[in-house]
Design a protein around this motif. Sequence first.
Motif, PDB file in Angstrom:
ATOM      1  N   PHE A  41       0.841  -1.203   0.000  1.00  0.00           N
ATOM      2  CA  PHE A  41       0.000   0.000   0.000  1.00  0.00           C
ATOM      3  C   PHE A  41       0.874   1.249   0.000  1.00  0.00           C
ATOM      4  N   ALA A  42       1.912   1.254   0.834  1.00  0.00           N
ATOM      5  CA  ALA A  42       2.803   2.416   0.935  1.00  0.00           C
ATOM      6  C   ALA A  42       3.507   2.694  -0.392  1.00  0.00           C
ATOM      7  N   ILE A  43       3.933   1.639  -1.054  1.00  0.00           N
ATOM      8  CA  ILE A  43       4.617   1.801  -2.345  1.00  0.00           C
ATOM      9  C   ILE A  43       3.687   2.471  -3.356  1.00  0.00           C
ATOM     10  N   GLU A  44       2.453   2.006  -3.424  1.00  0.00           N
ATOM     11  CA  GLU A  44       1.503   2.578  -4.377  1.00  0.00           C
ATOM     12  C   GLU A  44       1.105   4.001  -3.999  1.00  0.00           C
ATOM     13  N   MET A  45       1.000   4.281  -2.698  1.00  0.00           N
ATOM     14  CA  MET A  45       0.671   5.648  -2.272  1.00  0.00           C
ATOM     15  C   MET A  45       1.796   6.613  -2.630  1.00  0.00           C
ATOM     16  N   ARG A  46       3.034   6.184  -2.438  1.00  0.00           N
ATOM     17  CA  ARG A  46       4.169   7.038  -2.815  1.00  0.00           C
ATOM     18  C   ARG A  46       4.181   7.261  -4.326  1.00  0.00           C
ATOM     19  N   LYS A  47       3.947   6.184  -5.069  1.00  0.00           N
ATOM     20  CA  LYS A  47       3.956   6.284  -6.525  1.00  0.00           C
ATOM     21  C   LYS A  47       2.857   7.226  -7.010  1.00  0.00           C
ATOM     22  N   GLY A  48       1.648   7.026  -6.512  1.00  0.00           N
ATOM     23  CA  GLY A  48       0.522   7.833  -6.963  1.00  0.00           C
ATOM     24  C   GLY A  48       0.632   9.289  -6.577  1.00  0.00           C
ATOM     25  N   SER A  49       1.192   9.558  -5.405  1.00  0.00           N
ATOM     26  CA  SER A  49       1.315  10.939  -4.918  1.00  0.00           C
ATOM     27  C   SER A  49       2.519  11.655  -5.493  1.00  0.00           C
ATOM     28  N   GLY A  50       3.389  10.910  -6.175  1.00  0.00           N
ATOM     29  CA  GLY A  50       4.622  11.517  -6.666  1.00  0.00           C
ATOM     30  C   GLY A  50       5.551  11.908  -5.523  1.00  0.00           C
ATOM     31  N   GLY A  51       5.417  11.212  -4.402  1.00  0.00           N
ATOM     32  CA  GLY A  51       6.248  11.528  -3.237  1.00  0.00           C
ATOM     33  C   GLY A  51       5.788  12.755  -2.479  1.00  0.00           C
ATOM     34  N   LEU A  52       4.557  13.202  -2.733  1.00  0.00           N
ATOM     35  CA  LEU A  52       4.066  14.441  -2.124  1.00  0.00           C
ATOM     36  C   LEU A  52       3.141  14.198  -0.936  1.00  0.00           C
ATOM     37  N   THR A  53       3.303  13.071  -0.262  1.00  0.00           N
ATOM     38  CA  THR A  53       2.539  12.837   0.965  1.00  0.00           C
ATOM     39  C   THR A  53       3.446  12.227   2.022  1.00  0.00           C
ATOM     40  N   ASP A  54       3.162  12.546   3.282  1.00  0.00           N
ATOM     41  CA  ASP A  54       3.930  11.974   4.390  1.00  0.00           C
ATOM     42  C   ASP A  54       3.123  10.913   5.143  1.00  0.00           C
ATOM     43  N   LYS A  55       2.000  10.486   4.574  1.00  0.00           N
ATOM     44  CA  LYS A  55       1.145   9.516   5.265  1.00  0.00           C
ATOM     45  C   LYS A  55       1.841   8.186   5.516  1.00  0.00           C
ATOM     46  N   VAL A  56       2.733   7.798   4.618  1.00  0.00           N
ATOM     47  CA  VAL A  56       3.342   6.474   4.712  1.00  0.00           C
ATOM     48  C   VAL A  56       4.845   6.571   4.957  1.00  0.00           C
ATOM     49  N   ASP A  57       5.277   7.688   5.555  1.00  0.00           N
ATOM     50  CA  ASP A  57       6.697   7.799   5.870  1.00  0.00           C
ATOM     51  C   ASP A  57       6.982   7.114   7.205  1.00  0.00           C
ATOM     52  N   GLY A 109       6.755  22.140  -1.142  1.00  0.00           N
ATOM     53  CA  GLY A 109       6.052  23.335  -1.579  1.00  0.00           C
ATOM     54  C   GLY A 109       4.852  23.065  -2.465  1.00  0.00           C
ATOM     55  N   THR A 110       4.376  21.796  -2.503  1.00  0.00           N
ATOM     56  CA  THR A 110       3.287  21.415  -3.404  1.00  0.00           C
ATOM     57  C   THR A 110       2.185  20.697  -2.629  1.00  0.00           C
ATOM     58  N   PRO A 111       0.945  21.163  -2.722  1.00  0.00           N
ATOM     59  CA  PRO A 111      -0.154  20.484  -2.029  1.00  0.00           C
ATOM     60  C   PRO A 111      -0.731  19.340  -2.862  1.00  0.00           C
ATOM     61  N   GLY A 112      -1.676  18.622  -2.266  1.00  0.00           N
ATOM     62  CA  GLY A 112      -2.480  17.660  -3.021  1.00  0.00           C
ATOM     63  C   GLY A 112      -1.906  16.278  -3.209  1.00  0.00           C
ATOM     64  N   GLY A 113      -0.818  15.949  -2.515  1.00  0.00           N
ATOM     65  CA  GLY A 113      -0.200  14.645  -2.709  1.00  0.00           C
ATOM     66  C   GLY A 113      -1.108  13.481  -2.357  1.00  0.00           C
ATOM     67  N   SER A 114      -1.780  13.570  -1.214  1.00  0.00           N
ATOM     68  CA  SER A 114      -2.625  12.447  -0.803  1.00  0.00           C
ATOM     69  C   SER A 114      -3.829  12.295  -1.732  1.00  0.00           C
ATOM     70  N   ALA A 115      -4.357  13.407  -2.248  1.00  0.00           N
ATOM     71  CA  ALA A 115      -5.469  13.329  -3.195  1.00  0.00           C
ATOM     72  C   ALA A 115      -5.049  12.538  -4.430  1.00  0.00           C
ATOM     73  N   LEU A 116      -3.859  12.825  -4.943  1.00  0.00           N
ATOM     74  CA  LEU A 116      -3.334  12.079  -6.085  1.00  0.00           C
ATOM     75  C   LEU A 116      -3.127  10.606  -5.724  1.00  0.00           C
ATOM     76  N   GLY A 117      -2.665  10.380  -4.504  1.00  0.00           N
ATOM     77  CA  GLY A 117      -2.440   9.007  -4.049  1.00  0.00           C
ATOM     78  C   GLY A 117      -3.721   8.206  -3.954  1.00  0.00           C
ATOM     79  N   TRP A 118      -4.786   8.796  -3.395  1.00  0.00           N
ATOM     80  CA  TRP A 118      -6.066   8.081  -3.288  1.00  0.00           C
ATOM     81  C   TRP A 118      -6.610   7.746  -4.677  1.00  0.00           C
ATOM     82  N   LYS A 119      -6.525   8.711  -5.570  1.00  0.00           N
ATOM     83  CA  LYS A 119      -7.013   8.491  -6.933  1.00  0.00           C
ATOM     84  C   LYS A 119      -6.265   7.336  -7.600  1.00  0.00           C
ATOM     85  N   HIS A 120      -4.960   7.317  -7.434  1.00  0.00           N
ATOM     86  CA  HIS A 120      -4.140   6.255  -8.014  1.00  0.00           C
ATOM     87  C   HIS A 120      -4.491   4.890  -7.418  1.00  0.00           C
ATOM     88  N   LEU A 121      -4.610   4.812  -6.111  1.00  0.00           N
ATOM     89  CA  LEU A 121      -4.861   3.540  -5.437  1.00  0.00           C
ATOM     90  C   LEU A 121      -6.194   2.924  -5.859  1.00  0.00           C
TER      91      LEU A 121
END
Length: 318
Positions: free
Chosen positions: A69-85, A131-143
């Motif tokens: 799950f973490a791998i796909e969240m990082r991929k989908g968010s482009g590394g713009l989320t800290d949810k799975v760090d 400096g970029t918002p919206g990472g988790s939104a991109l991650g949810w969409k990808h997942l």
Amino acid sequence: MNLQRPVPLTRTRLPVFQLVIAFLGGIVFNGIARGQEDNSSPKIDPFQGYGIKLSDLPTWVTRGTPNDFAIEMRKGSGGLTDKVDRVHLFQFLYQPNFARMAMAKLLSKLPKIRLLEFGLGCAPGGGMIRGTPGGSALGWKHLFDQVPGLEFELHIFEYDKDCAEKWEKANPNIAKMVHIGDASSEEDLKRAYDDAGGTMFDVIIDDASNINWHQIKTLDEMLPRLATNGFYIVEDIISSCTDWRANMGTHRGDKVGGGPDCMTTDQGEDTILAHLMEYQRTLVGKRYKYLGEVDLHGVTKIEMHFASALLSKEVESV
């Protein structure tokens, strides 16, 4: 009342050699048993007749782990989320629950998930991550777009109007709607719910200001708007135990208010952790005439991790 300590169990010590032989024997036996089972029992695909195959589904849904799950969240968010760090590790809460929900939805009459997340990740200067918002939104969409046959509808609620509108323009077709408002305002929460069609959400995630009383207010107001079998997640409940200035998107706001006992804020009020514990006490005590100070609104399970909590409305079956 007997206050004596229980007598320790007597344990027989086995030679190390015997333990190793027993362990290896178990492995061989299990291997033979599994081989026999594989040869004699046909594999049943639970999705037979639904137009998809189990093998069509992503690994994080079928046989995966929180790491998948973490791998796909990082991929989908482009590394713009800290949810799975390594600090938050929310994947240990999300993966097993979201995988179960996705499977159940695919087997239902309405294979659709509606998710509302509070907080786009805006911050002074742009966004919280690089400096970029919206990472988790991109991650949810990808997942969830990885799951064939499942319709996914994403809603975002953000306080910073300029940041939210700029992100929505730059990222069309990610969110169904981006709602602007204050997550601690009953009026704004009701307006957002009505604008979203007045239909209950399957998933609600609070990743907004992290101010304790905001977290409590949003939970109490939005829990009735969570569908049966849905999940409500409160991220960053560490706000109960420590203090920092909240990120309001446009500026740094009030302190989140955590205290050393994790139960009382610096204003002498309940923290989000104390409030969640009252939900848990009400859930446990409802069969024993404890009325509680909160309305469960159908909650059947509460799952606590060190930095997050999940309230579930999954219907229990016997």
